[in-house]
Scaffold this motif. Structure first.
Motif, short mmCIF file in Angstrom:
data_model
loop_
_atom_site.label_atom_id
_atom_site.label_comp_id
_atom_site.label_asym_id
_atom_site.label_seq_id
_atom_site.Cartn_x
_atom_site.Cartn_y
_atom_site.Cartn_z
N VAL A 511 1.70 28.79 -17.63
CA VAL A 511 0.44 28.62 -16.91
C VAL A 511 0.61 27.55 -15.85
CG1 VAL A 511 -2.04 28.13 -17.08
CG2 VAL A 511 -0.86 29.20 -19.00
N ILE A 512 0.08 27.79 -14.66
CA ILE A 512 0.03 26.80 -13.60
C ILE A 512 -1.38 26.78 -13.03
CG2 ILE A 512 0.87 26.14 -11.31
CD1 ILE A 512 3.50 27.46 -11.98
N GLY A 513 -1.98 25.60 -12.90
CA GLY A 513 -3.33 25.49 -12.35
C GLY A 513 -3.48 24.32 -11.41
N LEU A 514 -4.43 24.43 -10.48
CA LEU A 514 -4.65 23.39 -9.48
C LEU A 514 -6.12 23.41 -9.08
CD1 LEU A 514 -3.18 21.32 -7.56
CD2 LEU A 514 -3.08 23.17 -5.88
N GLY A 515 -6.70 22.24 -8.79
CA GLY A 515 -8.09 22.19 -8.37
C GLY A 515 -8.42 20.94 -7.58
N TYR A 516 -9.56 20.99 -6.89
CA TYR A 516 -10.00 19.88 -6.05
C TYR A 516 -11.48 19.64 -6.29
CZ TYR A 516 -10.40 16.81 -1.99
OH TYR A 516 -10.61 15.72 -1.18
N LYS A 517 -11.89 18.34 -6.23
CA LYS A 517 -13.28 17.94 -6.42
C LYS A 517 -13.79 17.23 -5.18
CE LYS A 517 -11.73 15.85 -10.13
NZ LYS A 517 -11.55 15.04 -11.34
N TRP A 518 -15.01 17.61 -4.74
CA TRP A 518 -15.69 16.92 -3.65
C TRP A 518 -16.88 16.14 -4.20
CZ3 TRP A 518 -13.73 21.82 -3.11
CH2 TRP A 518 -12.90 22.07 -2.01
N PHE A 519 -17.08 14.94 -3.66
CA PHE A 519 -18.25 14.12 -3.99
C PHE A 519 -18.97 13.77 -2.69
CE2 PHE A 519 -15.05 13.23 -7.26
CZ PHE A 519 -15.76 13.49 -8.41
N PRO A 520 -20.30 13.65 -2.71
CA PRO A 520 -21.02 13.27 -1.48
C PRO A 520 -20.73 11.83 -1.09
CG PRO A 520 -22.52 13.33 -3.34
CD PRO A 520 -21.22 13.88 -3.85
N GLU A 521 -20.88 11.55 0.19
CA GLU A 521 -20.61 10.19 0.67
C GLU A 521 -21.73 9.22 0.32
OE1 GLU A 521 -19.76 10.31 4.80
OE2 GLU A 521 -17.93 11.50 4.58
N ASN A 522 -22.92 9.72 0.01
CA ASN A 522 -24.02 8.85 -0.41
C ASN A 522 -24.87 9.61 -1.43
OD1 ASN A 522 -26.30 10.31 1.03
ND2 ASN A 522 -24.97 9.84 2.78
N ASN A 523 -25.83 8.88 -2.00
CA ASN A 523 -26.65 9.47 -3.06
C ASN A 523 -27.84 10.26 -2.55
OD1 ASN A 523 -25.04 8.54 -5.09
ND2 ASN A 523 -26.29 6.77 -5.59
N ASN A 524 -28.09 10.23 -1.27
CA ASN A 524 -29.27 10.89 -0.72
C ASN A 524 -28.97 12.35 -0.38
OD1 ASN A 524 -30.78 8.45 -0.81
ND2 ASN A 524 -29.77 7.79 1.09
N THR A 525 -28.43 13.07 -1.33
CA THR A 525 -28.12 14.48 -1.15
C THR A 525 -28.64 15.27 -2.33
OG1 THR A 525 -25.96 14.20 -2.23
CG2 THR A 525 -26.03 13.96 0.17
N TRP A 526 -28.72 16.58 -2.16
CA TRP A 526 -29.24 17.45 -3.23
C TRP A 526 -28.15 17.88 -4.21
CZ3 TRP A 526 -26.93 22.25 -3.40
CH2 TRP A 526 -26.24 22.63 -2.23
N TRP A 527 -26.89 17.52 -3.91
CA TRP A 527 -25.79 17.88 -4.81
C TRP A 527 -24.98 16.63 -5.13
CZ3 TRP A 527 -20.59 17.30 -3.26
CH2 TRP A 527 -20.39 16.97 -1.91
N ASN A 528 -24.20 16.67 -6.23
CA ASN A 528 -23.41 15.50 -6.59
C ASN A 528 -21.93 15.80 -6.86
OD1 ASN A 528 -23.29 16.28 -9.47
ND2 ASN A 528 -25.44 15.76 -9.48
N LYS A 529 -21.56 17.06 -7.00
CA LYS A 529 -20.14 17.38 -7.15
C LYS A 529 -19.90 18.86 -6.90
CE LYS A 529 -18.07 17.26 -11.24
NZ LYS A 529 -17.39 16.77 -12.46
N ILE A 530 -18.77 19.18 -6.25
CA ILE A 530 -18.32 20.55 -6.06
C ILE A 530 -16.86 20.62 -6.50
CG2 ILE A 530 -17.82 22.37 -4.37
CD1 ILE A 530 -20.13 21.32 -2.69
N THR A 531 -16.51 21.66 -7.24
CA THR A 531 -15.12 21.84 -7.64
C THR A 531 -14.64 23.23 -7.24
OG1 THR A 531 -15.54 22.76 -9.85
CG2 THR A 531 -15.51 20.35 -9.64
N LEU A 532 -13.38 23.31 -6.87
CA LEU A 532 -12.73 24.59 -6.55
C LEU A 532 -11.36 24.56 -7.21
CD1 LEU A 532 -12.71 27.29 -4.97
CD2 LEU A 532 -11.64 26.03 -3.08
#
Length: 758
Positions: A511-532
């Motif tokens: 098995v081989i797996g890879l992923g990336y996580k995005w976080f917002p630059e500030n707290n004034n957003t409607w989302w807090n994390k995205i993963t791919l």
């Protein structure tokens, strides 16, 4: 095995390994300087009443929770929280003053113990051995409901661990107050002269539009280890060794009626009275002996109903029995070689677990009136139950810390019965290249002897004496934005782990797996994390026949309303042989799949969500390709402070080219009235409904299969060991010979246990 293919797979793993190291080199993990908190000794005690008005609190250590670690990244928290700590030689006292600008918005739910996670709650964690690996956790919600667990980095939390301690919570005009009294005998820690140093984290969870995690120390997301980032609590110089003895006698009274089928007369059972005893002795502060005699190993609440159709592998069931759960983490390895649900009805059990100066060990022995184990293959597995065939069961685990979180260990399991035995020996280790990259290895060897009755009834066991080897290699990279992993597992055809849960053998998988996580630059957003992320895997049997090759891509979004939404898709080339032990070859099937899920809390007290899955899937009963659609809605509704309902429902529709093969539904429903912190009344319904088209099956099947189980339970818990249960349950089924569900079992039961501590 074809050595060229094997070396190719090793090369793929090595390539992924070095690529991950390159990623890691660009993301240097820097540990901040830890804060050392001096814990005062105050020769006083308090009434645990959520008031904080005793004079002892004026002498306590005061800490403010100044960091929001999720969804914010070490930002200023939205609310103020003050924490007070002191010890008196026997007990650690912790007080929380949780301020809130709108106390009416506090989630102050009455729930069962260990079920506070939707509430406003506070807690504290201790790494009592200072090994940056495991911590004890204590949580209390705004009304005083307790939860405790252990945290083990890279394994997650285990809420099955229970301790006996005291707590209280109260909502006020400015927020809520919580008091904890944690007896030191409830914890394991090294026995040493002078001060103890315990890494510690203090937490508050503030669930509103987002679920805010507020902490006493910041969290560096680039460091995968969480326990190693705790600040230090220094004190306990006047700890007095306690006798640390507890006796818990148990009385179970039950009466059960049954009948073979719906047309038989009821066989009314006698009233059974069973008396048992659990014994716990702290030989030292860090070595614990547990013993149980004539134990009640019945489960008060049944396992949740699961949809076990078009599935060739045995379903996994969690362990729930207290004797086996206490210290269960000492027996964990990379593979599940110890699964105590295989021990069904013992007369006695004895266990010793301990940890000190880098040495960790656990040993237990238990008899069993029956013998149960899995017979695995690479296409499926079967559960063998030899009733009234006694067996003896022993497990030995030892591990040693080599420094810097590196470990090496050995595990031995043994089962012996009448003309039956199984022994497994395992060596394992974990090595950290740096703060982000680690490798874990396990080698296993087994020897088995099976009774003639097993050889006669199960095609997968053709000879009396078998032995084989297995091994696993896992590499992991984890940092703030990237994760990567690679693994290789090889299990010989005759490898068996009868005291564990390994449902598949005769395969090797890469098995081989890879992923990336995005976080917002500030707290004034409607989302807090995205993963791919995504992965690729390939599986061969031991004769180098390709069994499966799969690739998958997935996406997740964490956002407002405490929501999580995701989807994924992939392709699987699968070999399936309905009987892998005959000489008829199987076929390859092209399975494609897509799935979607979403869960959110739109209003206070309500959590709704569902999972959807569409895929081409092998019809395992008839060895052909079909299409399946699965939907699984899940609704939890906390009506008010006392009432909670939980509905889990799964619908599976399976079609083949000639028509609708089957429709299946499974239901789990619970309605709970929590009377107060200690007592509740719960009604449970579990149902299964399967409709088949018999003309589309090669073998004879029922067109209709239904079952229905219900239970009414009253529970009163002073603590995890001093408790009272009383209830009624029944079971029923329906097939083609019946026009409705008919009961085949019913029972009344009562359980009482009381813990004496010395």
């Amino acid at each position: 095995m074809n050595k060229i293919n094997q070396l190719t797979r090793y090369f793929i793993l090595a390539t992924c390994f070095f690529q991950s190291l390159i990623i890691s080199a660009a993301e240097t993990s820097v540990q901040r300087k830890k804060i050392n908190y001096q814990l005062p000794h105050v020769a006083e005690t308090i009434n645990v009443d959520a008031s904080l008005n005793e004079s002892a609190w004026q002498q306590a250590l005061k800490i403010e929770l100044n960091y929001e670690t999720d969804p914010g990244e070490n930002t200023t928290p939205p609310v103020k929280t003050e924490v007070f700590l002191f010890e008196n030689g026997d007990t650690l006292f912790v007080g929380f003053n949780a301020h809130d600008p709108d106390p009416s918005a506090i989630r102050d739910y009455l729930t069962d113990r260990d079920d506070v996670w939707s509430s406003d709650f506070v807690g504290i964690k201790f790494d009592t051995f200072g090994e940056s690996r495991k911590a004890f956790q204590f949580f209390v919600n705004a009304l005083g409901v307790q939860a405790d667990a252990t945290q083990e980095d890279f394994r997650g939390d285990d809420s099955n661990w229970d301790a006996i301690w005291d707590s209280a919570g109260r909502v006020t005009e400015t927020g809520y107050i919580v008091e904890m009294a944690i007896p030191l005998r409830a914890l394991r820690f090294p026995e040493k002269q002078g001060f103890q140093t315990w890494p510690m984290e203090i937490l508050r969870f503030y669930p509103r539009e987002f679920r805010h995690r507020i902490a006493s120390s910041p969290v560096n997301r680039n460091i995968p280890c969480r326990v190693c980032q705790f600040d230090h609590l220094i004190g306990f110089s006047d700890i007095k060794p306690s006798k640390n003895l507890s006796f818990t006698p148990t009385l179970v009274v039950a009466q059960s009626d049954s009948r073979e089928d719906a047309f038989s007369e009821w066989d009314e059972g006698d009233i059974d009275n069973e008396v048992g005893l659990d014994f716990r002795w702290g030989i030292t502060q860090d070595i614990i002996l547990n013993a149980t005699f004539n134990p009640d190993f019945s489960q008060v609440e049944a396992d949740s109903a699961q949809l076990d159709i078009n599935n060739t592998f045995t379903i996994f069931l969690e362990e729930k029995r207290p004797f086996f759960l206490d210290g269960a983490d000492y027996f964990n390895t990379l593979n599940r070689l110890v699964h105590t649900r295989d021990i069904i009805e013992p007369d006695f059990g004895l266990k010793v677990t301990g940890q000190n100066n880098g040495h960790s060990f656990g040993v237990f022995t238990a008899d069993d009136k029956h013998t149960s184990f899995l017979v695995p293959g690479n296409q499926g597995s079967e559960l063998v139950l030899l009733e009234n065939a006694k067996s003896e069961n022993q497990v030995l685990r030892y591990s040693y810390d080599l420094g810097n979180k590196n470990t090496i260990g050995v595990l031995v399991t043994n089962r012996d019965g009448d003309d039956y035995s199984n022994q497994v020996t395992s060596i394992d280790g974990k090595y950290w290249f740096d703060g982000n990259n680690s490798i874990q290895i396990q080698y296993m060897s087994s020897d088995s002897r099976y009774a003639d009755v097993v050889i006669d009834e199960y095609d997968s066991v053709s000879v009396k004496n078998i032995s084989d080897d297995a091994y696993s290699i896992n590499f992991d990279h984890e940092s703030r934005n990237w994760w990567a992993y690679a693994s290789y597992n090889e299990f010989g055809k005759d490898f068996r782990a009868d005291l564990g849960f390994l449902s598949r053998v005769n395969y090797d998988k890469s098995v081989i797996g890879l992923g990336y996580k995005w976080f917002p630059e500030n707290n004034n957003t409607w989302w807090n994390k995205i993963t791919l992320g995504g992965d690729w895997d390939v599986t061969y049997d031991n004769d180098n026949l390709k069994l499966e090759q799969e690739s998958e891509l997935n996406f997740r979004l964490f956002a407002a309303l405490q929501s999580e939404t995701g989807f994924g898709f992939g392709k699987r080339d699968r070999y399936y042989d309905g009987d892998e032990f005959d000489n008829t070859p199987g076929n390859y099937f092209d399975e494609q799949f897509i799935y979607f899920f979403s869960f959110l809390k739109p209003v206070e007290g309500l959590k709704i969500g569902s999972e959807f899955e569409w895929q081409d899937e092998v019809d395992v009963s008839n060895e052909r390709l079909g299409e399946s659609f699965r939907i699984s809605p899940d609704v939890t509704w906390q009506f008010n402070r006392h009432w909670t309902s939980r509905l889990e429902y799964t619908i599976l529709d399976f079609d083949v080219p000639d028509g609708d093969l089957f429709d299946a539904k499974v239901l789990n429903f619970r309605l709970t009235y929590q009377i107060d912190v200690r007592s509740l009344l719960r009604f449970t319904v579990q149902g299964l409904d399967i409709k088949r088209t018999p003309g589309l099956y090669l073998d004879d099947v029922d067109a209709r299969e239904k079952s229905l189980n219900t239970q009414l339970l009253y529970s009163y818990k002073i603590n995890p060991q001093t408790l009272f249960f009383a209830g009624y349950s029944d079971q029923g089924y329906q097939d083609d010979d019946l026009d409705s569900i008919k009961k085949t079992g019913r029972s009344l039961f009562m359980k009482f246990s009381y813990a004496w501590q010395l």
